[in-house]
Write a protein that holds these residues in place. Structure first.
Motif: not given
Ligand SMILES: *[C@@H]1O[C@H](CO)[C@@H](O)[C@H](O)[C@H]1NC(C)=O
Length: 320
Positions: A176, A169-170, A178-179
């Protein structure tokens, strides 16, 4: 015997509202295929009911032990209000719980494996070294030799790379936790829907023209066995499904949008569909609840054991 099994399946599919092939759907319950060439795959139900890891444990148990543990599960965990009946809702909640638990444990296991130091993120380089490092030793011919599913190591790495980027996402090229969870189980993450649709389309689209033809759609779920003259009825029904239903714009193909409507229909609840299927199979009077004896009586529908595996080996032998 196969004929009667087949009739039963069609009746089940119609009455219980379970589609023939839920493997392709997002948020599916198991990677095992529920119905393949009209054989009911018990492993699908076992994995949906127990989670993949527990299903394997039960497969190793003697039948009496497998039954005993199933009995304990019913009393301790599934019949939550303890009234002696497992209702549709209790069964659905249980299936949801086991799936969630399985996914969480799976993410945790992989996260630790690729990140033993407990860093905030896993960089792509680290992941790809762990998973695809062996490719450095391979010759170009080996890298591009397709396996039985038509995949090559190069394709697989590319596909993982693309999914990784999608989950990132980033956009720092490291995931991380969650990703990483959405990378590992994209079917469980609505924000990953487009990549699941794309991967599904690519799997089925054998001639690589970017869309799914009727023959590709059927070929993904059914291959005629040698000597088989006529297609089973469920395959004919799938053909009608394709033409009448999946190919909404009637151009003879399924494009990405149509694949999306197929594998990620709004409102479809997998846990509920599977709960309905199990209740229907185990409960003749269809009052939407099961007693413990009804479940134990059909224990091999819910869980495996050495005996089920043995029985299935015999049944397979029988067909030749
Ligand atoms: C991981 O990164 C995403 C952005 O891609 C962020 O929304 C999320 O909160 C982060 N999760 C953790 C556990 O740091």
């Amino acid at each position: 015997m196969l004929t009667s099994l087949y009739v039963l399946l069609v009746v089940t599919a119609v009455c219980a509202g379970v589609p023939e092939d839920t493997k392709r759907m997002m948020d599916h319950l198991s990677d095992a295929e529920h119905f393949k060439n009209d054989h009911h795959n018990k492993q699908f139900d076992h994995e949906a009911f127990l989670g993949e890891d527990q299903a394997k444990t039960f497969d190793q148990l003697p039948p009496e032990e497998s039954k005993r543990r199933l009995g304990e599960l019913i009393v301790d965990k599934i019949d939550v209000d303890g009234d002696g009946f497992v209702t549709l809702v209790e069964l659905k909640d249980w299936i949801r719980y086991t799936q969630k638990r399985y996914i969480e444990e799976d993410v945790e296991r992989h996260w630790k494996q690729h990140n033993p130091q407990g860093a905030e993120t896993i960089p792509w380089e680290t992941y790809q070294k762990n998973v695809y490092g062996f490719m450095e030793e391979m010759s170009p011919a080996e890298l591009t030799a397709p396996n039985s599913e038509g995949f090559t190591y190069s394709n697989l790495r590319k596909r993982d790379r693309r999914r990784w980027t999608y989950a990132d996402g980033d956009a720092d090229d490291a995931l991380n936790r969650t990703e990483f969870a959405s990378f590992l189980h994209p079917e469980d993450h609505p924000n990953m829907r487009d990549i699941v649709v794309l991967e599904t389309l690519e799997d089925i689209d054998k001639d690589k023209d970017g869309k799914v033809s009727l023959e590709e759609y059927i070929g993904d779920m059914y291959q005629a066995e040698e000597g088989e003259e006529e297609e089973p009825d469920w395959v004919k029904q799938e053909r009608e499904q394709f033409t009448g239903y999946r190919d909404t714009n009637k151009d003879g193909h399924m494009d990405a949008n149509e694949v999306k409507d197929w594998i990620a229909p709004p409102e479809f609840d997998h846990a509920e569909a599977e709960a309905r299927h199990l209740v229907f199979e185990a409960d003749g009077d269809a009052d939407e609840r099961l007693t413990k004896p009804e479940i134990l009586d059909k224990y091999d529908l819910f869980v495996g054991s050495q005996a089920t595996d043995f029985g299935e080996a015999l049944a397979r032998h029988d067909e030749f």
